[in-house]
Design a protein around this motif. Structure first.
Motif, PDB file in Angstrom:
ATOM      1  N   ARG A 170      -5.843  10.143   9.995  1.00 47.94           N
ATOM      2  CA  ARG A 170      -4.895   9.094   9.632  1.00 47.94           C
ATOM      3  C   ARG A 170      -5.618   7.893   9.043  1.00 47.94           C
ATOM      4  N   HIS A 171      -4.931   7.172   8.144  1.00 46.03           N
ATOM      5  CA  HIS A 171      -5.484   5.943   7.588  1.00 46.03           C
ATOM      6  C   HIS A 171      -5.238   4.824   8.591  1.00 46.03           C
ATOM      7  N   VAL A 172      -6.310   4.194   9.052  1.00 49.04           N
ATOM      8  CA  VAL A 172      -6.242   3.237  10.156  1.00 49.04           C
ATOM      9  C   VAL A 172      -6.892   1.920   9.754  1.00 49.04           C
ATOM     10  N   VAL A 173      -6.198   0.820  10.069  1.00 45.88           N
ATOM     11  CA  VAL A 173      -6.759  -0.517   9.931  1.00 45.88           C
ATOM     12  C   VAL A 173      -6.794  -1.144  11.317  1.00 45.88           C
ATOM     13  N   LEU A 174      -7.971  -1.592  11.750  1.00 40.80           N
ATOM     14  CA  LEU A 174      -8.143  -2.227  13.051  1.00 40.80           C
ATOM     15  C   LEU A 174      -8.287  -3.732  12.869  1.00 40.80           C
ATOM     16  N   ASP A 175      -7.355  -4.479  13.424  1.00 42.19           N
ATOM     17  CA  ASP A 175      -7.376  -5.939  13.392  1.00 42.19           C
ATOM     18  C   ASP A 175      -7.935  -6.399  14.744  1.00 42.19           C
ATOM     19  N   THR A 176      -9.190  -6.854  14.757  1.00 37.64           N
ATOM     20  CA  THR A 176      -9.883  -7.082  16.018  1.00 37.64           C
ATOM     21  C   THR A 176     -10.755  -8.329  15.906  1.00 37.64           C
ATOM     22  N   TRP A 177     -11.637  -8.528  16.892  1.00 33.07           N
ATOM     23  CA  TRP A 177     -12.451  -9.746  16.931  1.00 33.07           C
ATOM     24  C   TRP A 177     -13.787  -9.420  17.565  1.00 33.07           C
ATOM     25  N   MET A 178     -14.852  -9.537  16.772  1.00 38.20           N
ATOM     26  CA  MET A 178     -16.201  -9.272  17.265  1.00 38.20           C
ATOM     27  C   MET A 178     -17.191 -10.048  16.421  1.00 38.20           C
ATOM     28  N   GLY A 179     -18.439 -10.061  16.886  1.00 39.41           N
ATOM     29  CA  GLY A 179     -19.465 -10.798  16.181  1.00 39.41           C
ATOM     30  C   GLY A 179     -20.212  -9.944  15.172  1.00 39.41           C
ATOM     31  N   GLU A 180     -21.071 -10.607  14.417  1.00 36.45           N
ATOM     32  CA  GLU A 180     -21.956  -9.899  13.498  1.00 36.45           C
ATOM     33  C   GLU A 180     -23.339  -9.739  14.120  1.00 36.45           C
ATOM     34  N   ASP A 181     -23.379  -9.729  15.462  1.00 38.86           N
ATOM     35  CA  ASP A 181     -24.629  -9.518  16.189  1.00 38.86           C
ATOM     36  C   ASP A 181     -24.966  -8.028  16.201  1.00 38.86           C
ATOM     37  N   GLU A 182     -26.038  -7.677  16.927  1.00 36.85           N
ATOM     38  CA  GLU A 182     -26.465  -6.272  16.947  1.00 36.85           C
ATOM     39  C   GLU A 182     -25.384  -5.371  17.529  1.00 36.85           C
ATOM     40  N   MET A 213       0.846  -1.199   0.000  1.00 34.87           N
ATOM     41  CA  MET A 213       0.000   0.000   0.000  1.00 34.87           C
ATOM     42  C   MET A 213       0.880   1.248   0.000  1.00 34.87           C
ATOM     43  N   SER A 214       0.558   2.214  -0.847  1.00 33.11           N
ATOM     44  CA  SER A 214       1.340   3.432  -0.903  1.00 33.11           C
ATOM     45  C   SER A 214       0.963   4.406   0.202  1.00 33.11           C
ATOM     46  N   GLN A 215      -0.283   4.353   0.656  1.00 30.60           N
ATOM     47  CA  GLN A 215      -0.731   5.255   1.703  1.00 30.60           C
ATOM     48  C   GLN A 215      -0.179   4.802   3.055  1.00 30.60           C
ATOM     49  N   GLU A 216       0.388   5.728   3.809  1.00 33.54           N
ATOM     50  CA  GLU A 216       0.891   5.376   5.129  1.00 33.54           C
ATOM     51  C   GLU A 216      -0.274   4.987   6.038  1.00 33.54           C
ATOM     52  N   THR A 217      -0.101   3.882   6.743  1.00 31.36           N
ATOM     53  CA  THR A 217      -1.200   3.275   7.484  1.00 31.36           C
ATOM     54  C   THR A 217      -0.786   2.986   8.918  1.00 31.36           C
ATOM     55  N   ALA A 218      -1.735   3.138   9.830  1.00 30.78           N
ATOM     56  CA  ALA A 218      -1.584   2.686  11.211  1.00 30.78           C
ATOM     57  C   ALA A 218      -2.344   1.376  11.366  1.00 30.78           C
ATOM     58  N   LEU A 219      -1.680   0.376  11.941  1.00 31.17           N
ATOM     59  CA  LEU A 219      -2.315  -0.892  12.238  1.00 31.17           C
ATOM     60  C   LEU A 219      -2.566  -0.974  13.743  1.00 31.17           C
ATOM     61  N   LEU A 220      -3.824  -1.186  14.109  1.00 22.91           N
ATOM     62  CA  LEU A 220      -4.202  -1.354  15.519  1.00 22.91           C
ATOM     63  C   LEU A 220      -4.605  -2.809  15.722  1.00 22.91           C
ATOM     64  N   VAL A 221      -4.034  -3.447  16.739  1.00 23.70           N
ATOM     65  CA  VAL A 221      -4.279  -4.859  16.996  1.00 23.70           C
ATOM     66  C   VAL A 221      -4.833  -5.027  18.401  1.00 23.70           C
ATOM     67  N   ALA A 224      -9.924  -4.828   9.463  1.00 22.91           N
ATOM     68  CA  ALA A 224      -9.176  -5.860   8.766  1.00 22.91           C
ATOM     69  C   ALA A 224     -10.103  -7.011   8.407  1.00 22.91           C
ATOM     70  N   PRO A 225      -9.900  -7.653   7.273  1.00 22.71           N
ATOM     71  CA  PRO A 225     -10.728  -8.813   6.911  1.00 22.71           C
ATOM     72  C   PRO A 225     -10.675  -9.877   8.005  1.00 22.71           C
ATOM     73  N   GLY A 226     -11.832 -10.484   8.272  1.00 24.20           N
ATOM     74  CA  GLY A 226     -11.908 -11.530   9.277  1.00 24.20           C
ATOM     75  C   GLY A 226     -12.201 -11.043  10.678  1.00 24.20           C
ATOM     76  N   SER A 227     -12.308  -9.725  10.868  1.00 20.66           N
ATOM     77  CA  SER A 227     -12.484  -9.180  12.214  1.00 20.66           C
ATOM     78  C   SER A 227     -13.874  -9.419  12.789  1.00 20.66           C
ATOM     79  N   THR A 228     -14.836  -9.808  11.971  1.00 27.00           N
ATOM     80  CA  THR A 228     -16.202 -10.008  12.458  1.00 27.00           C
ATOM     81  C   THR A 228     -16.565 -11.494  12.545  1.00 27.00           C
TER      82      THR A 228
END
Length: 305
Positions: free
Chosen positions: A44-56, A1-9, A73-77
């Motif tokens: 800032r351009h931010v990607v959050l790598d996390t874990w949650m459900g697809e509930d309400e 990716m050319s855009q500078e990114t922050a990754l939050l885990v 991030a893909p797979g976070s839900t």
């Protein structure tokens, strides 16, 4: 990716506040999520790598993140449900917490080379996720400045020796650390927080920023310098929810603005001069002050600075 990114885990948690005689109030939270929101609002351009459900609850979190310009991030839900932290508030204002926590770390997106990666708090200590969190941030150290905030939540992990091991393992990878005096007192009860912060600063990070509530913050650099910043006169505190996370977002944003993020700038970060550190701390403090001036974890947008 050319855009500078922050990754939050790290974790996403729905905070549920229960007060006698009132309907429960729910707010998206979790320390890494709050930092992600703070950075997104600061442009800032931010990607959050996390874990949650697809509930309400998960859907509300996604809306909250989208509104603050945070990318998931893909797979976070993929979780079976969204984690919760339930706080029962008694008549004297004391809170009793009950946690329902599910933490995991989806794979870092292919091709993502972040300029900064941040983690800490719940997911960095839970048995199901601690090793994966450590591996995730270590895997991007070749491109990214690594930031860490222990942000210890009482009742999540009561094994003090394990907490110290996990914190020190991340300190060994980190370039920028933010910790509260309460965090350091919990990890090292026999040592004053200032001494613990100085010791951490000698163990690898370029800087360790110790927050002291209404007394402001003190930054300890790897070469022994010390910089203090107080709370600006006239700041009226609505509450302190999200203050530490906002300060962390402000630190990252300020270092980004100074051109001090990224693995290629690691030595420049360690050699930053006094005036650069004063500018960084002042901007971070301003972000936190705006947050505490209003209710809840509601960090400022860039235009508000």
């Amino acid at each position: 990716m050319s855009q500078e990114t922050a990754l939050l885990v790290g974790e996403t948690i729905m905070d549920v506040v229960c007060r006698a005689g009132a309907e429960p109030a729910e707010h998206p939270g979790g320390s890494p999520l709050n930092v992600a929101v703070g950075l997104g609002r600061l442009g800032r351009h931010v990607v959050l790598d996390t874990w949650m459900g697809e509930d309400e609850r998960g859907k509300r979190v996604v809306e909250h993140l989208s509104a603050s310009r945070v990318e998931l991030a893909p797979g976070s839900t993929g979780a079976p449900r969204t984690s919760t932290s339930r706080a029962a508030i008694d008549a004297d204002g004391r809170a009793e917490y009950t946690f329902d926590l599910l933490c995991a770390v989806p794979p870092i997106p292919v091709g993502l080379a972040p300029v900064v990666a941040h983690t800490g708090s719940v997911a960095s200590v839970l048995p199901d996720s601690a090793d994966a969190v450590f591996s995730a941030v270590a895997s991007v150290r070749d491109t990214a400045t690594i930031c860490y905030d222990p942000n210890i939540r009482a009742g999540v992990l009561d094994d003090s020796a394990r907490l110290v091991f996990l914190a020190e393992r991340l300190i060994g990878q980190a370039d920028v650390v933010k910790a509260s005096d309460e965090d350091l007192a919990a990890l090292y009860p026999a040592s004053p927080p200032q001494e613990s912060a100085r010791r951490w600063a000698r163990c690898g990070p370029a800087v360790v920023v110790l927050t002291r509530g209404p007394e402001g913050s003190v930054a300890h650099t790897c070469d022994g310098r010390q910089f203090a910043t107080g709370v600006s006169p006239g700041v009226v505190v609505a509450d302190t929810v999200g203050a530490g996370d906002s300060l962390m977002a402000g630190l990252i944003h300020a270092l980004w603005s100074e051109g001090l993020l990224g693995a290629a700038r690691r030595e420049a970060l360690r050699a930053a001069d006094d005036e650069a550190w004063r500018r960084v701390l002042a901007l971070a403090a301003r972000v936190a002050e705006i947050t505490v001036s209003r209710a809840g974890a509601d960090p400022p947008w860039l235009a508000e600075l």
